[in-house]
Design a protein around this motif. Structure first.
Motif, PDB file in Angstrom:
ATOM      1  N   GLY A  45       0.827  -1.200   0.000  1.00 36.57           N
ATOM      2  CA  GLY A  45       0.000   0.000   0.000  1.00 36.57           C
ATOM      3  C   GLY A  45       0.856   1.243   0.000  1.00 36.57           C
ATOM      4  N   TYR A  46       0.435   2.240   0.790  1.00 35.81           N
ATOM      5  CA  TYR A  46       1.147   3.512   0.795  1.00 35.81           C
ATOM      6  C   TYR A  46       1.065   4.161   2.161  1.00 35.81           C
ATOM      7  CZ  TYR A  46      -3.488   5.645   0.249  1.00 35.81           C
ATOM      8  OH  TYR A  46      -4.789   6.019   0.423  1.00 35.81           O
ATOM      9  N   ILE A  47       1.937   5.152   2.354  1.00 35.63           N
ATOM     10  CA  ILE A  47       1.934   5.951   3.570  1.00 35.63           C
ATOM     11  C   ILE A  47       1.209   7.244   3.233  1.00 35.63           C
ATOM     12  CG2 ILE A  47       3.337   7.098   5.317  1.00 35.63           C
ATOM     13  CD1 ILE A  47       5.559   5.028   4.660  1.00 35.63           C
ATOM     14  N   GLU A  48       0.127   7.482   3.934  1.00 34.44           N
ATOM     15  CA  GLU A  48      -0.717   8.645   3.671  1.00 34.44           C
ATOM     16  C   GLU A  48       0.048   9.946   3.921  1.00 34.44           C
ATOM     17  OE1 GLU A  48      -5.449   9.057   4.126  1.00 34.44           O
ATOM     18  OE2 GLU A  48      -4.361   8.597   5.958  1.00 34.44           O
ATOM     19  N   ASP A  49      -0.358  10.987   3.206  1.00 32.66           N
ATOM     20  CA  ASP A  49       0.222  12.331   3.339  1.00 32.66           C
ATOM     21  C   ASP A  49       1.717  12.360   3.042  1.00 32.66           C
ATOM     22  OD1 ASP A  49      -2.324  13.192   3.995  1.00 32.66           O
ATOM     23  OD2 ASP A  49      -1.949  13.157   6.149  1.00 32.66           O
ATOM     24  N   THR A  50       2.121  11.556   2.052  1.00 30.48           N
ATOM     25  CA  THR A  50       3.487  11.597   1.538  1.00 30.48           C
ATOM     26  C   THR A  50       3.414  11.807   0.034  1.00 30.48           C
ATOM     27  OG1 THR A  50       3.569   9.182   1.214  1.00 30.48           O
ATOM     28  CG2 THR A  50       4.408  10.042   3.322  1.00 30.48           C
ATOM     29  N   LEU A  51       4.476  12.342  -0.533  1.00 38.07           N
ATOM     30  CA  LEU A  51       4.572  12.523  -1.982  1.00 38.07           C
ATOM     31  C   LEU A  51       5.975  12.129  -2.414  1.00 38.07           C
ATOM     32  CD1 LEU A  51       3.220  13.464  -4.604  1.00 38.07           C
ATOM     33  CD2 LEU A  51       4.089  15.766  -4.109  1.00 38.07           C
ATOM     34  N   ASP A  54       7.915   9.873  -7.776  1.00 37.63           N
ATOM     35  CA  ASP A  54       7.115   9.448  -8.929  1.00 37.63           C
ATOM     36  C   ASP A  54       5.752  10.131  -8.975  1.00 37.63           C
ATOM     37  OD1 ASP A  54       5.831   8.145  -6.839  1.00 37.63           O
ATOM     38  OD2 ASP A  54       5.868   6.173  -7.776  1.00 37.63           O
ATOM     39  N   GLY A  55       5.483  11.033  -8.016  1.00 38.27           N
ATOM     40  CA  GLY A  55       4.220  11.764  -7.999  1.00 38.27           C
ATOM     41  C   GLY A  55       3.112  11.082  -7.221  1.00 38.27           C
ATOM     42  N   ASP A  56       3.382   9.916  -6.674  1.00 37.78           N
ATOM     43  CA  ASP A  56       2.405   9.159  -5.883  1.00 37.78           C
ATOM     44  C   ASP A  56       2.828   9.154  -4.419  1.00 37.78           C
ATOM     45  OD1 ASP A  56       0.870   8.404  -8.115  1.00 37.78           O
ATOM     46  OD2 ASP A  56       2.108   6.625  -8.476  1.00 37.78           O
ATOM     47  N   PRO A  57       1.918   8.737  -3.532  1.00 37.81           N
ATOM     48  CA  PRO A  57       2.343   8.531  -2.141  1.00 37.81           C
ATOM     49  C   PRO A  57       3.432   7.463  -2.075  1.00 37.81           C
ATOM     50  CG  PRO A  57      -0.053   8.547  -2.297  1.00 37.81           C
ATOM     51  CD  PRO A  57       0.480   8.512  -3.712  1.00 37.81           C
ATOM     52  N   LEU A  58       4.208   7.506  -1.012  1.00 41.04           N
ATOM     53  CA  LEU A  58       5.311   6.564  -0.817  1.00 41.04           C
ATOM     54  C   LEU A  58       4.768   5.152  -0.604  1.00 41.04           C
ATOM     55  CD1 LEU A  58       8.406   6.378  -0.532  1.00 41.04           C
ATOM     56  CD2 LEU A  58       8.104   6.858   1.915  1.00 41.04           C
ATOM     57  N   ASP A  59       5.260   4.201  -1.401  1.00 39.08           N
ATOM     58  CA  ASP A  59       4.824   2.803  -1.337  1.00 39.08           C
ATOM     59  C   ASP A  59       5.390   2.121  -0.099  1.00 39.08           C
ATOM     60  OD1 ASP A  59       3.540   3.018  -3.835  1.00 39.08           O
ATOM     61  OD2 ASP A  59       5.374   2.473  -4.902  1.00 39.08           O
ATOM     62  N   ILE A  60       4.624   1.132   0.414  1.00 40.22           N
ATOM     63  CA  ILE A  60       5.080   0.369   1.568  1.00 40.22           C
ATOM     64  C   ILE A  60       4.640  -1.082   1.440  1.00 40.22           C
ATOM     65  CG2 ILE A  60       3.058   1.000   2.953  1.00 40.22           C
ATOM     66  CD1 ILE A  60       4.964   1.029   5.436  1.00 40.22           C
ATOM     67  N   LEU A  61       5.548  -1.987   1.793  1.00 44.36           N
ATOM     68  CA  LEU A  61       5.240  -3.412   1.929  1.00 44.36           C
ATOM     69  C   LEU A  61       5.261  -3.721   3.419  1.00 44.36           C
ATOM     70  CD1 LEU A  61       7.438  -3.404  -0.766  1.00 44.36           C
ATOM     71  CD2 LEU A  61       6.383  -5.635  -0.817  1.00 44.36           C
ATOM     72  N   VAL A  62       4.227  -4.405   3.891  1.00 51.09           N
ATOM     73  CA  VAL A  62       4.134  -4.734   5.311  1.00 51.09           C
ATOM     74  C   VAL A  62       4.030  -6.248   5.462  1.00 51.09           C
ATOM     75  CG1 VAL A  62       2.867  -4.395   7.463  1.00 51.09           C
ATOM     76  CG2 VAL A  62       2.922  -2.547   5.751  1.00 51.09           C
ATOM     77  N   PHE A  63       4.991  -6.831   6.171  1.00 48.75           N
ATOM     78  CA  PHE A  63       4.911  -8.248   6.473  1.00 48.75           C
ATOM     79  C   PHE A  63       3.969  -8.452   7.650  1.00 48.75           C
ATOM     80  CE2 PHE A  63       9.061  -8.264   4.314  1.00 48.75           C
ATOM     81  CZ  PHE A  63       8.825  -9.277   3.399  1.00 48.75           C
ATOM     82  N   ALA A  64       3.054  -9.400   7.498  1.00 53.13           N
ATOM     83  CA  ALA A  64       2.109  -9.756   8.555  1.00 53.13           C
ATOM     84  C   ALA A  64       1.832 -11.250   8.434  1.00 53.13           C
ATOM     85  CB  ALA A  64       0.824  -8.957   8.405  1.00 53.13           C
ATOM     86  N   SER A  65       1.415 -11.865   9.520  1.00 52.27           N
ATOM     87  CA  SER A  65       1.183 -13.307   9.476  1.00 52.27           C
ATOM     88  C   SER A  65      -0.161 -13.658   8.840  1.00 52.27           C
ATOM     89  CB  SER A  65       1.301 -13.920  10.872  1.00 52.27           C
ATOM     90  OG  SER A  65       0.426 -13.302  11.771  1.00 52.27           O
ATOM     91  N   GLU A  66      -1.052 -12.698   8.720  1.00 51.40           N
ATOM     92  CA  GLU A  66      -2.349 -12.902   8.055  1.00 51.40           C
ATOM     93  C   GLU A  66      -2.571 -11.775   7.058  1.00 51.40           C
ATOM     94  OE1 GLU A  66      -4.505 -15.464   8.513  1.00 51.40           O
ATOM     95  OE2 GLU A  66      -3.160 -16.377   9.980  1.00 51.40           O
ATOM     96  N   THR A  67      -3.278 -12.072   5.981  1.00 45.37           N
ATOM     97  CA  THR A  67      -3.587 -11.023   5.015  1.00 45.37           C
ATOM     98  C   THR A  67      -4.675 -10.109   5.566  1.00 45.37           C
ATOM     99  OG1 THR A  67      -5.176 -12.448   3.899  1.00 45.37           O
ATOM    100  CG2 THR A  67      -2.949 -12.386   2.996  1.00 45.37           C
ATOM    101  N   THR A  68      -4.670  -8.882   5.092  1.00 45.34           N
ATOM    102  CA  THR A  68      -5.706  -7.927   5.468  1.00 45.34           C
ATOM    103  C   THR A  68      -6.636  -7.759   4.278  1.00 45.34           C
ATOM    104  OG1 THR A  68      -4.359  -6.012   4.836  1.00 45.34           O
ATOM    105  CG2 THR A  68      -4.171  -6.778   7.119  1.00 45.34           C
ATOM    106  N   PHE A  69      -7.003  -6.524   3.952  1.00 40.19           N
ATOM    107  CA  PHE A  69      -7.914  -6.266   2.840  1.00 40.19           C
ATOM    108  C   PHE A  69      -7.664  -4.846   2.333  1.00 40.19           C
ATOM    109  CE2 PHE A  69      -9.876  -5.424   6.901  1.00 40.19           C
ATOM    110  CZ  PHE A  69     -10.335  -4.125   6.774  1.00 40.19           C
TER     111      PHE A  69
END
Length: 163
Positions: A45-51, A54-69
């Motif tokens: 996903g992304y980190i809100e209130d960042t730019l 590439d003109g988009d919010p900053l991307d983020i990968l989050v490791f978790a033991s279960e998927t979210t939505f």
């Protein structure tokens, strides 16, 4: 500097669907399905209130033991980032772990993530757009302190744009 951020998840781990949040409609839409047979290696996903550059919010990968939505807000502990060049633009991918998942309590730096998982991330971004004929250049990983500075820069960029 605080290393916990709120991540807005757009794509659950293991999915090939590329969801995006359409802010004008306040809805989640299916932007595309990956052309490759690969799946996202972590919650994405992304980190809100960042730019980012590439003109988009900053991307983020989050490791978790279960998927979210799509649309889920996840408290994420920053451990580093991967530098990627996508269509000629820097497109950094912040790497984090769920801060509310006790299975990740021991992970505080990139070095704490198994090497093979980091290789999977690099491989994913190096190849996920090949069938679209879009060049993606994967550089290297950067540590937590440099990533926290990157987040502050992208927050400042966002503030300047919205003034």
């Amino acid at each position: 500097m605080n290393n916990i951020v709120d991540a807005i998840i757009e794509i659950p781990a293991g999915s090939r669907n590329k969801y995006e949040i359409d802010k004008s409609k306040n809805k989640i839409k299916l932007d595309r399905v990956l052309y490759s047979s690969m799946n996202y290696p972590a919650e994405y996903g992304y980190i809100e209130d960042t730019l980012a550059e590439d003109g988009d919010p900053l991307d983020i990968l989050v490791f978790a033991s279960e998927t979210t939505f799509p649309g889920c807000l996840v408290s994420a502990r920053i451990v580093g980032h991967l530098e990627v060049i996508d269509k000629g633009f820097k497109d950094q991918k912040v790497i984090a772990v769920s801060n509310v998942d006790p299975r990740y309590n021991h992970i505080n730096n990139l070095e704490d993530i198994p090497e093979h998982q980091l290789l999977e991330i690099k491989n994913f971004f190096a190849t996920y757009k090949v069938l679209q004929k879009i060049e993606v250049i994967v550089k290297g990983f950067h540590g937590k302190e440099e990533t926290l500075r990157l987040i502050e820069i992208t927050k400042d960029n966002y503030k300047k744009k919205t003034l």
